[in-house]
Design a protein around this motif. Structure first.
Motif, PDB file in Angstrom:
ATOM      1  N   ALA A 306     -72.627 -31.136 -44.570  1.00 47.03           N
ATOM      2  CA  ALA A 306     -71.967 -30.216 -46.067  1.00 47.03           C
ATOM      3  C   ALA A 306     -70.460 -30.935 -46.162  1.00 47.03           C
ATOM      4  CB  ALA A 306     -71.945 -28.822 -45.587  1.00 47.03           C
ATOM      5  N   PRO A 307     -70.026 -31.232 -47.029  1.00 42.26           N
ATOM      6  CA  PRO A 307     -68.672 -31.532 -47.148  1.00 42.26           C
ATOM      7  C   PRO A 307     -67.458 -30.551 -47.301  1.00 42.26           C
ATOM      8  CG  PRO A 307     -69.632 -31.981 -49.409  1.00 42.26           C
ATOM      9  CD  PRO A 307     -70.601 -31.600 -48.350  1.00 42.26           C
ATOM     10  N   ASN A 308     -68.213 -29.394 -47.864  1.00 41.79           N
ATOM     11  CA  ASN A 308     -67.232 -28.296 -48.174  1.00 41.79           C
ATOM     12  C   ASN A 308     -68.010 -27.088 -47.930  1.00 41.79           C
ATOM     13  OD1 ASN A 308     -68.613 -27.686 -50.806  1.00 41.79           O
ATOM     14  ND2 ASN A 308     -67.646 -29.657 -51.306  1.00 41.79           N
ATOM     15  N   ALA A 309     -67.249 -25.935 -48.126  1.00 44.77           N
ATOM     16  CA  ALA A 309     -67.807 -24.389 -47.591  1.00 44.77           C
ATOM     17  C   ALA A 309     -69.022 -24.035 -48.885  1.00 44.77           C
ATOM     18  CB  ALA A 309     -66.821 -23.517 -47.772  1.00 44.77           C
ATOM     19  N   TYR A 310     -68.613 -24.706 -50.073  1.00 39.99           N
ATOM     20  CA  TYR A 310     -69.552 -24.492 -50.976  1.00 39.99           C
ATOM     21  C   TYR A 310     -70.862 -25.086 -51.124  1.00 39.99           C
ATOM     22  CZ  TYR A 310     -65.529 -22.868 -53.624  1.00 39.99           C
ATOM     23  OH  TYR A 310     -64.126 -22.382 -54.038  1.00 39.99           O
ATOM     24  N   ALA A 311     -71.077 -26.330 -50.389  1.00 41.76           N
ATOM     25  CA  ALA A 311     -72.143 -26.960 -50.136  1.00 41.76           C
ATOM     26  C   ALA A 311     -72.905 -26.160 -48.800  1.00 41.76           C
ATOM     27  CB  ALA A 311     -72.116 -28.273 -49.810  1.00 41.76           C
ATOM     28  N   ALA A 312     -72.045 -25.638 -47.940  1.00 45.30           N
ATOM     29  CA  ALA A 312     -72.638 -25.239 -46.968  1.00 45.30           C
ATOM     30  C   ALA A 312     -73.297 -23.826 -47.314  1.00 45.30           C
ATOM     31  CB  ALA A 312     -71.223 -24.824 -45.607  1.00 45.30           C
ATOM     32  N   GLY A 313     -72.446 -23.126 -48.173  1.00 43.65           N
ATOM     33  CA  GLY A 313     -73.198 -21.917 -48.539  1.00 43.65           C
ATOM     34  C   GLY A 313     -74.503 -22.176 -49.278  1.00 43.65           C
ATOM     35  N   LEU A 314     -74.642 -23.045 -50.125  1.00 44.85           N
ATOM     36  CA  LEU A 314     -75.906 -23.391 -50.524  1.00 44.85           C
ATOM     37  C   LEU A 314     -76.801 -23.662 -49.866  1.00 44.85           C
ATOM     38  CD1 LEU A 314     -77.414 -23.872 -53.373  1.00 44.85           C
ATOM     39  CD2 LEU A 314     -76.716 -26.336 -53.123  1.00 44.85           C
ATOM     40  N   ALA A 315     -76.604 -24.552 -48.608  1.00 44.13           N
ATOM     41  CA  ALA A 315     -77.651 -24.800 -47.603  1.00 44.13           C
ATOM     42  C   ALA A 315     -78.029 -23.762 -47.025  1.00 44.13           C
ATOM     43  CB  ALA A 315     -76.907 -25.923 -46.659  1.00 44.13           C
ATOM     44  N   LEU A 316     -76.993 -22.635 -46.554  1.00 41.67           N
ATOM     45  CA  LEU A 316     -77.321 -21.547 -45.945  1.00 41.67           C
ATOM     46  C   LEU A 316     -78.416 -20.594 -46.534  1.00 41.67           C
ATOM     47  CD1 LEU A 316     -74.267 -20.541 -43.804  1.00 41.67           C
ATOM     48  CD2 LEU A 316     -76.335 -21.333 -42.870  1.00 41.67           C
ATOM     49  N   ALA A 317     -77.967 -20.670 -47.872  1.00 39.61           N
ATOM     50  CA  ALA A 317     -78.882 -19.822 -48.815  1.00 39.61           C
ATOM     51  C   ALA A 317     -80.239 -20.444 -48.743  1.00 39.61           C
ATOM     52  CB  ALA A 317     -78.120 -19.623 -50.404  1.00 39.61           C
ATOM     53  N   VAL A 318     -80.488 -21.637 -48.965  1.00 39.68           N
ATOM     54  CA  VAL A 318     -81.766 -22.214 -49.096  1.00 39.68           C
ATOM     55  C   VAL A 318     -82.405 -21.850 -47.763  1.00 39.68           C
ATOM     56  CG1 VAL A 318     -83.008 -24.421 -49.254  1.00 39.68           C
ATOM     57  CG2 VAL A 318     -80.919 -24.000 -50.729  1.00 39.68           C
ATOM     58  N   CYS A 319     -81.952 -22.194 -46.484  1.00 40.89           N
ATOM     59  CA  CYS A 319     -82.309 -21.894 -45.289  1.00 40.89           C
ATOM     60  C   CYS A 319     -82.835 -20.404 -45.047  1.00 40.89           C
ATOM     61  CB  CYS A 319     -81.455 -22.079 -44.206  1.00 40.89           C
ATOM     62  SG  CYS A 319     -82.103 -21.810 -42.434  1.00 40.89           S
ATOM     63  N   GLY A 320     -81.899 -19.446 -45.575  1.00 41.56           N
ATOM     64  CA  GLY A 320     -82.472 -18.125 -45.587  1.00 41.56           C
ATOM     65  C   GLY A 320     -83.590 -17.858 -46.450  1.00 41.56           C
ATOM     66  N   ALA A 321     -83.837 -18.477 -47.631  1.00 43.29           N
ATOM     67  CA  ALA A 321     -84.986 -18.490 -48.455  1.00 43.29           C
ATOM     68  C   ALA A 321     -86.183 -19.050 -47.720  1.00 43.29           C
ATOM     69  CB  ALA A 321     -84.830 -19.374 -49.684  1.00 43.29           C
ATOM     70  N   GLY A 322     -85.976 -20.026 -46.992  1.00 40.61           N
ATOM     71  CA  GLY A 322     -87.302 -20.432 -46.303  1.00 40.61           C
ATOM     72  C   GLY A 322     -87.705 -19.207 -44.945  1.00 40.61           C
ATOM     73  N   VAL A 323     -86.568 -19.054 -44.363  1.00 43.46           N
ATOM     74  CA  VAL A 323     -86.868 -17.940 -43.339  1.00 43.46           C
ATOM     75  C   VAL A 323     -87.395 -16.504 -43.854  1.00 43.46           C
ATOM     76  CG1 VAL A 323     -86.064 -16.544 -41.635  1.00 43.46           C
ATOM     77  CG2 VAL A 323     -85.056 -18.847 -41.959  1.00 43.46           C
ATOM     78  N   GLY A 324     -87.009 -16.302 -45.034  1.00 44.44           N
ATOM     79  CA  GLY A 324     -87.488 -14.757 -45.720  1.00 44.44           C
ATOM     80  C   GLY A 324     -89.032 -15.202 -46.192  1.00 44.44           C
ATOM     81  N   ALA A 325     -89.250 -16.092 -46.607  1.00 48.46           N
ATOM     82  CA  ALA A 325     -90.782 -16.218 -47.060  1.00 48.46           C
ATOM     83  C   ALA A 325     -91.655 -16.413 -45.719  1.00 48.46           C
ATOM     84  CB  ALA A 325     -90.860 -17.797 -47.989  1.00 48.46           C
ATOM     85  N   THR A 326     -91.058 -17.098 -44.836  1.00 51.13           N
ATOM     86  CA  THR A 326     -91.825 -17.392 -43.491  1.00 51.13           C
ATOM     87  C   THR A 326     -91.977 -16.117 -42.961  1.00 51.13           C
ATOM     88  OG1 THR A 326     -91.074 -19.416 -43.164  1.00 51.13           O
ATOM     89  CG2 THR A 326     -91.910 -18.374 -41.306  1.00 51.13           C
ATOM     90  N   MET A 327     -91.091 -15.213 -43.030  1.00 47.15           N
ATOM     91  CA  MET A 327     -91.288 -13.742 -42.310  1.00 47.15           C
ATOM     92  C   MET A 327     -92.046 -12.795 -43.201  1.00 47.15           C
ATOM     93  SD  MET A 327     -89.865 -14.128 -39.512  1.00 47.15           S
ATOM     94  CE  MET A 327     -89.684 -12.315 -39.064  1.00 47.15           C
ATOM     95  N   VAL A 328     -92.592 -13.416 -44.259  1.00 44.89           N
ATOM     96  CA  VAL A 328     -93.512 -12.492 -44.995  1.00 44.89           C
ATOM     97  C   VAL A 328     -94.792 -13.185 -44.688  1.00 44.89           C
ATOM     98  CG1 VAL A 328     -94.461 -11.694 -47.187  1.00 44.89           C
ATOM     99  CG2 VAL A 328     -91.826 -11.519 -46.849  1.00 44.89           C
ATOM    100  N   LEU A 329     -95.227 -14.460 -45.002  1.00 43.68           N
ATOM    101  CA  LEU A 329     -96.146 -14.952 -45.003  1.00 43.68           C
ATOM    102  C   LEU A 329     -96.753 -15.112 -43.633  1.00 43.68           C
ATOM    103  CD1 LEU A 329     -95.399 -18.178 -47.351  1.00 43.68           C
ATOM    104  CD2 LEU A 329     -97.002 -16.112 -47.993  1.00 43.68           C
ATOM    105  N   ALA A 330     -96.238 -15.358 -42.629  1.00 43.75           N
ATOM    106  CA  ALA A 330     -96.850 -15.635 -41.268  1.00 43.75           C
ATOM    107  C   ALA A 330     -97.220 -14.068 -40.736  1.00 43.75           C
ATOM    108  CB  ALA A 330     -95.626 -16.214 -40.210  1.00 43.75           C
ATOM    109  N   PRO A 331     -96.428 -13.027 -40.733  1.00 41.08           N
ATOM    110  CA  PRO A 331     -97.017 -11.806 -40.140  1.00 41.08           C
ATOM    111  C   PRO A 331     -98.285 -11.356 -40.873  1.00 41.08           C
ATOM    112  CG  PRO A 331     -94.368 -11.676 -40.235  1.00 41.08           C
ATOM    113  CD  PRO A 331     -94.958 -12.684 -40.975  1.00 41.08           C
ATOM    114  N   SER A 332     -98.231 -11.571 -42.179  1.00 39.88           N
ATOM    115  CA  SER A 332     -99.442 -11.183 -43.254  1.00 39.88           C
ATOM    116  C   SER A 332    -100.532 -11.924 -42.675  1.00 39.88           C
ATOM    117  CB  SER A 332     -98.976 -11.324 -44.461  1.00 39.88           C
ATOM    118  OG  SER A 332     -97.782 -10.556 -44.839  1.00 39.88           O
ATOM    119  N   LEU A 333    -100.651 -13.075 -42.463  1.00 38.28           N
ATOM    120  CA  LEU A 333    -101.691 -13.798 -42.231  1.00 38.28           C
ATOM    121  C   LEU A 333    -102.146 -13.315 -40.696  1.00 38.28           C
ATOM    122  CD1 LEU A 333    -103.732 -16.205 -42.345  1.00 38.28           C
ATOM    123  CD2 LEU A 333    -101.913 -17.658 -41.352  1.00 38.28           C
TER     124      LEU A 333
END
Length: 440
Positions: A306-333
């Motif tokens: 990431a070249p700046n804080a805005y890009a870093a924030g977007l990357a962290l938001a995407v990462c958080g979305a992946g983790v959030g979905a995983t933490m629903v799908l994996a325990p449910s399975l």
């Protein structure tokens, strides 16, 4: 009527409320406990002791705790644990105004709260599939709501509330968390009873614990689900160890900006939890899990570059979305395919594997940043996640997942048939004496 349109039972509303209230209290204490320790000492090692004490129960008693939960009534385990944690927090709350707080006391409280969390979380994970009849779609809906409210309560509302309460007095956040546990205990105690696990008194606790661990290691789907948090925690802790330093030195972000970065990650987690069920239906649970894992790795790769804080924030938001979905799908399975009598042990084994790797991630992140560059731990974390995705993609693929669900459905049908047969036999046995009396 499809399972998507079946309403969640009324008992789930009480469980959801209890979980939300308890998560809010956890968020309050999560922010307040390190700050409380900071009022007592500036020694980094002493502060680390308080932080580490909360994770030790999972490392020391994770598998044995799961075996105990599989012996005990799950609902009773949950409400007694929360009641005990409410009483426990009264001790430092009383000690605070009397100036009797100390680092050893806070470490002991953190350890016992972590031990209570081990029993409560394991019992709750085992209770939920019994409450919902092990229906996969209902489990995904329920876990989506639980995950979203946990993120909102402990990630957004709790920490600032904890800091504000601490400003009013050192006992404030401790009392708030105690009240949250007391309310949770009352709500959980009102939940409907579920079938009690079959006790095996002749089998030793250690043997039962080993049986749970070996069940995870022998099953490809469960092993794949366990490897994800094991490798994922190592990667995420390696990243988090240097994240503040990375944000300060590479992105020019100060304290307020760093807090906003973490908020972006939490917001992504809320989004991921909300769309998890849709991803599971559209892609299949196995493929969805592979996609979310790959998304996490690519997002951290983007964070490192990431070249700046805005890009870093977007990357962290995407990462958080992946983790959030995983933490629903994996325990449910996991809840849908694991036999009820093994649920506690399988859950605690998987959680313990994830907890064991966290200290390794902290050491790895610190060493790489010292030996090379502050971006190196981020690139390494991305590489670990993407490698894990490639390794587990076949272990938790759609075909394996559906086969595991079919096997679980067959076990449940066989169990119901056996119960009906036993009930029919008991009825006939009761009718025979009556016939004999009538004939006499």
């Amino acid at each position: 009527m499809t399972s998507d349109h079946i309403r969640l039972p009324n008992g789930f509303g009480r469980l959801w409320t209890a979980h939300t209230v308890s998560s809010l209290g956890d968020g309050v204490l999560h922010a307040a406990l390190p700050l409380l320790a900071l009022t007592l000492t500036r020694d980094p090692m002493a502060l680390a002791v308080v932080t580490a004490a909360g994770t030790l129960p999972w490392l020391l008693f994770g598998i044995l705790g799961g075996a105990l939960v599989d012996r005990w009534d799950r609902r009773r385990t949950m409400w007694i644990t929360d009641a005990a944690r409410a009483v426990l927090l009264a001790v430092p709350a009383v000690a605070a105004p009397l100036d009797l707080l100390s680092i050893p006391l806070l470490a002991a409280v953190a350890f016992l709260l972590g031990l209570g969390g081990l029993f409560f979380d394991t019992a709750a994970s085992a209770y939920l599939p019994d409450l919902l009849g092990r229906e996969p779609a209902l489990l995904e809906r329920a876990n989506s709501r639980l995950r979203a409210t946990q993120t909102a309560a402990s990630g957004f509302a709790g920490p600032p509330a904890g800091a504000a309460l601490l400003a009013l007095g050192r006992a404030g956040p401790l009392l708030a968390d105690a009240v949250s546990f007391a309310v949770s205990a009352l709500l959980v105690r009102s939940l409907p009873a579920t079938p009690r696990p079959v006790a095996r008194a002749r089998e030793s606790l250690l043997r039962q614990a080993r049986a749970g661990a070996s069940y995870v290691l022998r099953d490809q789907v469960l092993l794949g689900l366990a490897l994800r948090p094991a490798v994922g925690n190592m990667a995420f802790v390696a990243m988090e160890t240097v994240l503040a330093l990375f944000a300060h030195t590479r992105l020019g972000v100060e304290s307020l900006g760093f807090g906003l970065l973490l908020t972006a990650e939490a917001a992504g987690g809320l989004l991921g939890a909300g769309i998890a069920s849709v991803l599971g239906r559209r892609l299949g649970t196995g493929a969805a899990l592979t996609c979310t894992a790959a998304l996490e790795g690519l997002a951290i790769l983007g964070l490192a570059a990431a070249p700046n804080a805005y890009a870093a924030g977007l990357a962290l938001a995407v990462c958080g979305a992946g983790v959030g979905a995983t933490m629903v799908l994996a325990p449910s399975l996991r809840q849908a395919i694991v036999p009820a009598e093994l649920m506690g042990r399988v859950t605690s084994t998987s959680r313990m594997l994830g907890m064991c790797t966290a200290p390794l991630g902290a050491f790895l992140g610190g060493w790489l940043a010292t030996a090379y560059d502050v971006r190196t731990p981020l690139y390494t974390a991305a590489a670990l996640l993407l490698t894990m995705t490639a390794v587990t993609s076949t272990m938790t693929g759609n075909r394996r997942v559906e086969a595991a669900r079919s096997a679980a459905a067959e076990r449940a049908a066989d169990a119901r048939a056996a119960e009906e047969s036993e009930a029919t036999g008991a009825t006939k046995a009761a009718e025979e004496p009556a016939r004999a009396v009538g004939a006499g």
